[in-house]
Design an enzyme around this catalytic site. Sequence first.
Site, PDB file in Angstrom:
ATOM      1  N   GLY A 187      31.092  46.780  24.024  1.00  0.00           N
ATOM      2  CA  GLY A 187      31.071  46.732  22.559  1.00  0.00           C
ATOM      3  C   GLY A 187      30.125  47.708  21.889  1.00  0.00           C
ATOM      4  N   LEU A 206      41.720  47.314  26.005  1.00  0.00           N
ATOM      5  CA  LEU A 206      42.533  47.868  27.089  1.00  0.00           C
ATOM      6  C   LEU A 206      43.988  47.424  27.075  1.00  0.00           C
ATOM      7  CD1 LEU A 206      39.937  47.638  30.011  1.00  0.00           C
ATOM      8  CD2 LEU A 206      40.467  49.578  28.511  1.00  0.00           C
ATOM      9  N   HIS A 208      39.971  56.879  21.786  1.00  0.00           N
ATOM     10  CA  HIS A 208      40.251  57.233  23.172  1.00  0.00           C
ATOM     11  C   HIS A 208      39.229  58.293  23.598  1.00  0.00           C
ATOM     12  CE1 HIS A 208      42.677  57.764  26.773  1.00  0.00           C
ATOM     13  NE2 HIS A 208      42.484  59.066  26.633  1.00  0.00           N
ATOM     14  N   ASP A 211      48.282  55.250  23.440  1.00  0.00           N
ATOM     15  CA  ASP A 211      47.640  56.539  23.135  1.00  0.00           C
ATOM     16  C   ASP A 211      48.593  57.551  22.501  1.00  0.00           C
ATOM     17  OD1 ASP A 211      45.302  55.541  24.290  1.00  0.00           O
ATOM     18  OD2 ASP A 211      45.795  56.334  26.266  1.00  0.00           O
ATOM     19  N   GLU A 227      31.922  59.382  20.161  1.00  0.00           N
ATOM     20  CA  GLU A 227      32.743  58.246  19.701  1.00  0.00           C
ATOM     21  C   GLU A 227      31.997  57.457  18.641  1.00  0.00           C
ATOM     22  OE1 GLU A 227      34.471  55.701  22.770  1.00  0.00           O
ATOM     23  OE2 GLU A 227      34.249  57.320  24.209  1.00  0.00           O
TER      24      GLU A 227
HETATM   25  C1  GRF Z   1      34.830  53.842  25.210  1.00  0.00           C
HETATM   26  O1  GRF Z   1      34.619  55.031  25.920  1.00  0.00           O
HETATM   27  C2  GRF Z   1      36.228  53.825  24.674  1.00  0.00           C
HETATM   28  O2  GRF Z   1      36.684  55.048  24.203  1.00  0.00           O
HETATM   29  C3  GRF Z   1      36.964  53.453  25.912  1.00  0.00           C
HETATM   30  O3  GRF Z   1      36.180  52.429  26.488  1.00  0.00           O
HETATM   31  C4  GRF Z   1      34.845  52.639  26.122  1.00  0.00           C
HETATM   32  C5  GRF Z   1      34.376  51.398  25.427  1.00  0.00           C
HETATM   33  O4  GRF Z   1      33.021  51.372  25.244  1.00  0.00           O
HETATM   34  N1  GRF Z   1      38.324  53.210  25.717  1.00  0.00           N
HETATM   35  P1  GRF Z   1      32.375  50.233  24.356  1.00  0.00           P
HETATM   36  O5  GRF Z   1      32.901  48.893  24.816  1.00  0.00           O
HETATM   37  O6  GRF Z   1      32.671  50.505  22.929  1.00  0.00           O
HETATM   38  O7  GRF Z   1      30.896  50.348  24.666  1.00  0.00           O
END
Ligand code: GRF
Length: 230
Positions: free
Chosen positions: A13, A85, A104, A145, A174
Amino acid sequence: MTARIAVFASGRGSNLQALHTYLERAGGAEIVLVASDRAASGALTWAHDRGITTSTLGSGGDDARAILHLLATSRIDSVVLAGYLRLVPAEVVRAYRGRIVNVHPALLPAFGGPGMYGARVHRAVLASGTRVSGPTVHFVDEVYDHGAIIAQWPVPVFPDDTEAALAARVLRAEHLLLPRVAHLVALGRITVHDDERSRGAQAARERAAFLLATPEDDALAESMAGAVGA
Ligand code: GRF
């Protein structure tokens, strides 16, 4: 009126937390629901500790009626998939078309699709020999995706990179990109159009705004400049 956001997350998270921090400052939208397909997800614990409503989606997260009921009763305006996921059921995509975004950890349309998540993505990027990776935020449609790309940020791939080092570098980007896009989608400032050209023009304008707003992470900005300017 404050826009109401639901976050779906399967893992620890950190993107959820970055979005929460950003919205506290930006205003206009707030996270009112965090849902996960995994009861043990760190995202659920984090949200619960802050008094945000949490929900565990049924096994596989594929019960469309349950998800639609959850979103309706929480009066959700937009949904952010932050490390989620599962495939969002088609009925849910149809009901919230243009109001669900996903992050992603690679530059789509490369390195995406079923089975391409977590370390697998970064492993494939390293194996390909490409010099640039980075996050993509896109609208969610019925295919993994695949929905319209809203924004991407370049992150360099170094010759001696490990999966972990690359993943950490992309994750920092991100945390900067997803909150900005999710905020603008929640406010209705980025929309998905049937007309590809108007969508492209809109996305380009918004992308320019993101690039002007990056300097809060100096080290990342420098590495991005190195990647695109070298
Ligand atoms: C991130 O790299 C996201 O892009 C991928 O899973 C990871 C999740 O990280 N799909 P978090 O749970 O937000 O720390």
